[in-house]
Enzyme design. Structure first.
Site, short mmCIF file in Angstrom:
data_model
loop_
_atom_site.label_atom_id
_atom_site.label_comp_id
_atom_site.label_asym_id
_atom_site.label_seq_id
_atom_site.Cartn_x
_atom_site.Cartn_y
_atom_site.Cartn_z
N MET A 181 4.68 -35.81 71.06
CA MET A 181 3.70 -36.55 71.87
C MET A 181 4.27 -36.80 73.26
O MET A 181 5.46 -37.08 73.40
CB MET A 181 3.35 -37.88 71.20
CG MET A 181 2.87 -37.74 69.77
SD MET A 181 2.42 -39.36 69.07
CE MET A 181 2.18 -38.92 67.34
N MET B 55 1.15 -32.43 70.61
CA MET B 55 0.12 -33.30 71.16
C MET B 55 0.49 -33.58 72.61
O MET B 55 0.83 -34.69 73.00
CB MET B 55 0.03 -34.59 70.32
CG MET B 55 -0.63 -34.36 68.98
SD MET B 55 -0.52 -35.78 67.86
CE MET B 55 1.05 -35.40 67.05
N ASP C 29 -4.00 -33.84 59.01
CA ASP C 29 -3.00 -34.72 59.63
C ASP C 29 -3.64 -36.07 59.93
O ASP C 29 -4.52 -36.17 60.79
CB ASP C 29 -2.47 -34.08 60.92
CG ASP C 29 -1.28 -34.83 61.50
OD1 ASP C 29 -0.96 -35.93 61.01
OD2 ASP C 29 -0.67 -34.32 62.45
N MET D 197 -7.51 -33.14 62.47
CA MET D 197 -7.01 -34.50 62.61
C MET D 197 -7.97 -35.46 61.92
O MET D 197 -9.16 -35.51 62.24
CB MET D 197 -6.89 -34.89 64.09
CG MET D 197 -5.87 -34.07 64.88
SD MET D 197 -4.18 -34.23 64.27
CE MET D 197 -3.91 -36.00 64.42
N HIS E 166 3.85 -29.80 65.86
CA HIS E 166 2.50 -30.15 66.31
C HIS E 166 2.58 -30.72 67.72
O HIS E 166 3.06 -31.83 67.92
CB HIS E 166 1.91 -31.16 65.32
CG HIS E 166 0.54 -31.64 65.66
ND1 HIS E 166 -0.06 -32.68 64.97
CD2 HIS E 166 -0.35 -31.25 66.59
CE1 HIS E 166 -1.26 -32.89 65.48
NE2 HIS E 166 -1.46 -32.04 66.47
N ASP F 289 5.88 -34.25 64.96
CA ASP F 289 4.81 -34.64 65.88
C ASP F 289 5.37 -34.86 67.28
O ASP F 289 6.12 -35.81 67.52
CB ASP F 289 4.15 -35.94 65.40
CG ASP F 289 3.28 -35.73 64.18
OD1 ASP F 289 2.40 -34.85 64.25
OD2 ASP F 289 3.46 -36.43 63.18
N HIS G 282 7.11 -31.66 59.17
CA HIS G 282 6.15 -31.75 60.27
C HIS G 282 6.72 -32.59 61.40
O HIS G 282 7.14 -33.75 61.18
CB HIS G 282 4.85 -32.37 59.75
CG HIS G 282 3.72 -32.36 60.72
ND1 HIS G 282 2.89 -31.27 60.90
CD2 HIS G 282 3.25 -33.31 61.57
CE1 HIS G 282 1.97 -31.56 61.79
NE2 HIS G 282 2.16 -32.79 62.22
N SER H 18 5.64 -36.03 57.75
CA SER H 18 5.82 -36.21 59.20
C SER H 18 7.02 -37.10 59.46
O SER H 18 7.06 -38.25 59.02
CB SER H 18 4.58 -36.85 59.81
OG SER H 18 4.85 -37.26 61.14
#
Length: 230
Positions: free
Chosen positions: A41, A72, A177, A141, A70, A39, A37, A12
């Site tokens: 957010m 979020m 994750d 998660m 990913h 992330d 990866h 990540s």
């Protein structure tokens, strides 16, 4: 992307050097990372704010392999096309992010990208059987999403085991994750996971200018996971 159940390490970049993302992405791939990866957010669905489609587009030329994005964020649907255009290979949305996850997964698939479904620690598997025909990956998660560096939630191992039985022979990855280390990787690998997202456990001790520790860290996590499979 050809499907197989071999252990894949997906560092990540949330734990990377923010001032040198391009170099960091190149470094982790050179040192053995299988996927990268990202992330994403939004400060709303989770209590942190990170990257958007423009960052993914900037990273894409520096990633030779799989960009695993990913999301979020909530809502998800208005941003699917932007992340697809930015070069994501896999786009993962949270079951908890909206009331129409089936439609969201359909929309991801419609872009030609692989579709992922993420589940928070407090979310069970009751809705998953109705979605398996639309997903290429299920992300469990093992921390509450929003921040890197959290401790692994051991109760999620049973969820991984149940999910693996539910998937059967379908070509669906199980991704983990949160809190993945040399100590926790064997637990989830033995339960059926094949994609391990690791942040600080990969990036500790190195930098884009000195990436050798990344290779050692990736190799150690992979070896621990593979050994647990027997």
């Amino acid at each position: 992307m050809l499907f197989d159940r071999s252990i894949k390490i997906a560092p990540s970049i949330l734990a990377a050097d923010f001032a040198n993302f391009g170099a960091e992405c190149r470094a982790i791939e050179a040192q053995g990372a299988d996927w990268v990866h990202v992330d994403v957010m939004d400060g709303h669905f989770v209590p942190n704010l990170t990257f958007g489609p423009a960052m993914c587009a900037a990273l894409r030329p520096h990633i030779a392999g799989v960009m695993d994005v990913h999301l979020m964020i909530a809502p998800v649907d208005p941003y699917i096309d932007a992340f697809a255009t930015a070069g994501a290979d896999i786009i993962t949305a949270h079951l908890e992010a909206g009331s129409h996850i089936h439609r969201t997964l359909q929309a991801i698939r419609a872009t030609g990208k692989k579709a992922g479904l993420a589940l928070n620690p407090g979310t069970g598997l009751d809705a998953v059987p109705q979605l398996l025909d639309l997903v290429d990956l299920v992300c469990v998660m093992t921390v509450n999403p929003g921040f890197g560096g959290q401790s692994f939630i051991a109760s999620q191992v049973a969820k991984v085991r149940a999910l693996r039985a539910m998937i059967g022979d379908r070509p669906i990855h199980i991704e983990i994750d949160g809190g993945v280390t040399v100590a926790t990787a064997p637990l989830v690998a033995a339960a059926g996971a094949d994609v391990l997202v690791a942040g600080s456990a990969v990036f500790k001790g190195g930098s884009g200018g000195n990436p050798a520790p990344y290779g050692a860290n990736i190799a150690a996590i992979r070896a621990a996971a593979e050994a647990a499979r027997g």
